[in-house]
Design a protein around this motif. Structure first.
Motif: not given
Length: 207
Positions: A4-11, A53-58, A71-80
């Motif tokens: 999943l794509v948890e978020w896009l980082t925008i400058s 930021a991706l979750s569920g990947v290597d 790319t960053r790999v993060v833990e799932p944020m859950g519903p937000t």
């Protein structure tokens, strides 16, 4: 686990995003269903999408570049989610520009296990589509002859809003284009003008 794509980082400037009716938390997060946005404050010349930021990947992908996409790999944020005055519900898709659709698509598929869904050709332009996760973010890869050789780059986003006409009225007709029919049948779209200062191409679309 599904990618999943948890978020896009925008400058960019958080106040500019707030000005169009989006809630921006103190940590820069714009909470949306599915994939959120995270605004980081940097120099004006470095605005735009800086990575995802991706979750569920290597986890070995953390800190790497997927054909130019940081790319960053993060833990799932859950519903937000937050109640946005703009009526925003979620991201419809993110656009990635490339000089080689096959190369970029293969890199994304290898990293996420989300295969290319289809390819659309319009004149000299080619568009490929991935959906990252079940019901997740659509990644639209655009290949154009004028894109210089080199890695792919994030370009812009399309945000779904509950009421496009109300959203355009809130932003102001001088700061957003007139709504028009989208490529997707039965949907309408309008483009936020550069004068708003979001730092990247942003369009609003009906769900």
């Amino acid at each position: 686990m599904t990618a999943l794509v948890e978020w896009l980082t925008i400058s960019g400037d958080a106040e500019a995003w707030r000005s169009i009716g989006l809630v921006v938390a103190d940590d820069g997060l714009i909470p949306l269903h599915g994939t959120s946005l995270r605004i980081i404050e940097t120099a004006p010349e470095r605005t735009g999408i800086r990575g995802w930021a991706l979750s569920g990947v290597d986890t070995g992908l953390d800190g790497t570049v997927i054909d130019g996409l940081d790319t960053r790999v993060v833990e799932p944020m859950g519903p937000t989610f937050a109640q946005h005055d703009l009526g925003a519900s979620g991201l419809d898709h993110v656009v990635v520009m490339t000089n080689d659709l096959e190369r970029t698509s293969t890199a994304i598929a290898n990293a996420t296990d989300c295969e290319l869904k289809r390819v659309r050709e319009v004149g000299t332009m080619k568009q490929g589509f991935h959906r990252i996760g079940r019901g997740g973010l659509i990644v639209e890869i655009v290949e154009r002859p004028e894109v210089p050789d080199g890695p792919a780059r994030f370009w812009g986003v399309v945000v779904n809003v509950e009421d496009l006409d109300a959203a355009c009225e809130r932003i102001g007709t001088d700061l957003i284009s007139e709504p028009k029919d989208a490529v997707q049948p039965g949907r309408r779209i309008a483009t936020v003008r550069d004068d708003v200062g979001l730092g990247l191409p942003v369009a609003l679309m009906t769900p």
